[in-house]
Scaffold this active site. Structure first.
Site, PDB file in Angstrom:
ATOM      1  N   ASP A  11      39.426 -29.466  64.496  1.00  0.00           N
ATOM      2  CA  ASP A  11      40.265 -30.618  64.842  1.00  0.00           C
ATOM      3  C   ASP A  11      40.726 -31.239  63.523  1.00  0.00           C
ATOM      4  O   ASP A  11      40.295 -30.827  62.444  1.00  0.00           O
ATOM      5  CB  ASP A  11      39.449 -31.630  65.672  1.00  0.00           C
ATOM      6  N   GLY A  44      48.991 -36.200  64.419  1.00  0.00           N
ATOM      7  CA  GLY A  44      50.038 -36.649  65.346  1.00  0.00           C
ATOM      8  C   GLY A  44      51.377 -36.926  64.703  1.00  0.00           C
ATOM      9  O   GLY A  44      52.419 -36.858  65.355  1.00  0.00           O
ATOM     10  N   ASN A  75      44.470 -31.287  70.720  1.00  0.00           N
ATOM     11  CA  ASN A  75      45.620 -31.120  71.614  1.00  0.00           C
ATOM     12  C   ASN A  75      46.896 -30.864  70.837  1.00  0.00           C
ATOM     13  O   ASN A  75      47.779 -30.131  71.288  1.00  0.00           O
ATOM     14  CB  ASN A  75      45.817 -32.372  72.466  1.00  0.00           C
ATOM     15  N   THR A  76      47.011 -31.502  69.650  1.00  0.00           N
ATOM     16  CA  THR A  76      48.247 -31.418  68.890  1.00  0.00           C
ATOM     17  C   THR A  76      48.499 -29.982  68.436  1.00  0.00           C
ATOM     18  O   THR A  76      49.602 -29.447  68.613  1.00  0.00           O
ATOM     19  CB  THR A  76      48.199 -32.395  67.694  1.00  0.00           C
ATOM     20  N   CYS A 185      44.165 -36.226  73.808  1.00  0.00           N
ATOM     21  CA  CYS A 185      43.797 -36.148  72.389  1.00  0.00           C
ATOM     22  C   CYS A 185      42.275 -36.194  72.375  1.00  0.00           C
ATOM     23  O   CYS A 185      41.677 -37.039  73.048  1.00  0.00           O
ATOM     24  CB  CYS A 185      44.378 -37.331  71.613  1.00  0.00           C
TER      25      CYS A 185
HETATM   26  N1  DGL Z   1      42.324 -34.974  68.000  1.00  0.00           N
HETATM   27  C1  DGL Z   1      43.603 -34.377  67.859  1.00  0.00           C
HETATM   28  C2  DGL Z   1      44.297 -34.138  69.161  1.00  0.00           C
HETATM   29  O1  DGL Z   1      43.621 -33.855  70.130  1.00  0.00           O
HETATM   30  C3  DGL Z   1      44.468 -34.811  66.694  1.00  0.00           C
HETATM   31  C4  DGL Z   1      44.667 -36.251  66.510  1.00  0.00           C
HETATM   32  C5  DGL Z   1      45.438 -36.571  65.230  1.00  0.00           C
HETATM   33  O2  DGL Z   1      44.966 -36.189  64.164  1.00  0.00           O
HETATM   34  O3  DGL Z   1      46.498 -37.211  65.313  1.00  0.00           O
HETATM   35  O4  DGL Z   1      45.498 -34.172  69.251  1.00  0.00           O
END
Ligand code: DGL
Length: 268
Positions: A11, A44, A75-76, A185
């Site tokens: 992540d 993000g 997720n990103t 996220c």
């Molecule tokens: N935890 C990540 C996600 O699920 C990334 C969050 C980020 O760094 O903006 O998108």
């Protein structure tokens, strides 16, 4: 793959620990090797090309460390880089978008599903496309929440500042009549108590971690790599930024002693 090999998880920062935590619940015999790209957090606000480059370097590292399978616990990057990664590497890579979408479609009663996620994830339309590909009946309400990841990375998961930000993002969706909200996220499950408070008891929160790890279990079993006995080695943690900061916040959020041995390792 061999059962004794570790599972790789990555992540941008501490968010993937919500998925790693679920691996320790469902698959307690597995050993995790975790990479948090804290030098580049938040993901993000990154471009698609940057995100693919970061994820590519991390997956290459995890495979070099012996990972038998990898969970893209972001997720990103799941939204924008997963097909590229799955095509490039032979090690199975599980993302977090599809599992969350399937759970949400199971949970909704009125077909009005909300998605909160990073700007890049919302811009990708990944959740909306995956939801509509499986059901033409649903209405999807999305909202980018740029204030939330920096708060969680700083260990701020409750209090007035968090409540105000969550209310700003979630209230309009509740007013629009959602009954299901995907935490799109992996940082957001750490805010679940606040989000549930704002959303109210009529909204089911979907943390994709449980369904993601069920998928991981199937992948490991299919490849003959599921570890049977409870003899796992200590999990290991790597970050691209400040190891002490990650270890402190990780300890606050999930409390694993191995986090104290987090190592800094830049991949670029
Ligand atoms: N935890 C990540 C996600 O699920 C990334 C969050 C980020 O760094 O903006 O998108």
């Amino acid at each position: 793959m061999q059962p004794v090999q570790p599972v790789g998880v990555f992540d941008s920062g501490v968010g993937g620990l919500t998925v790693a935590r679920e691996i320790t619940r469902q698959l307690p015999a597995e050993t995790i090797i975790y990479y948090g790209d804290t030098a580049h957090v938040p993901y993000g606000s990154r471009t698609v090309d940057e995100l693919i480059g970061f994820a590519d370097a991390i997956v290459g590292f995890l495979i070099a460390q012996g990972a038998k399978a990898i969970v893209d616990a972001c997720n990103t990057t799941s939204a924008v880089a997963l097909p590229y990664l799955q095509k490039k590497y032979h090690v199975p890579i599980v993302g977090v978008i599809e599992p969350g979408v399937i759970e949400a479609l199971r949970a909704t009663r009125n077909g009005r599903i909300g998605v909160i996620a990073t700007e890049a994830t919302i811009a990708s339309n990944a959740h909306r496309a995956a939801l509509l590909a499986r059901s033409r009946e649903v209405q999807v309400f999305t909202r980018a929440c740029p204030k939330l990841v920096p708060m969680v990375e700083a260990g701020l998961v409750s209090g007035p500042e968090v409540e105000a930000a969550v209310a700003e993002y979630v209230k309009p969706m509740v007013e629009a009549g959602i009954d299901t909200l995907i935490l799109g996220c992996t940082h957001y499950p750490f805010l679940a108590p606040v989000i549930q408070e704002v959303a109210g008891p009529g909204v089911t929160l979907i943390d994709p971690a449980a369904a993601t790890v069920r998928e991981l279990k199937e992948v490991l079993a299919a490849g003959g790599g599921l570890r049977g006995a409870h003899c796992s080695q200590a999990h290991s943690f790597f970050v691209s930024g400040d190891a002490q900061a990650f270890s402190n916040v990780g300890m606050q959020l999930v409390g694993w002693p191995e986090l104290k041995s987090t190592r800094k390792l830049k991949l670029d």
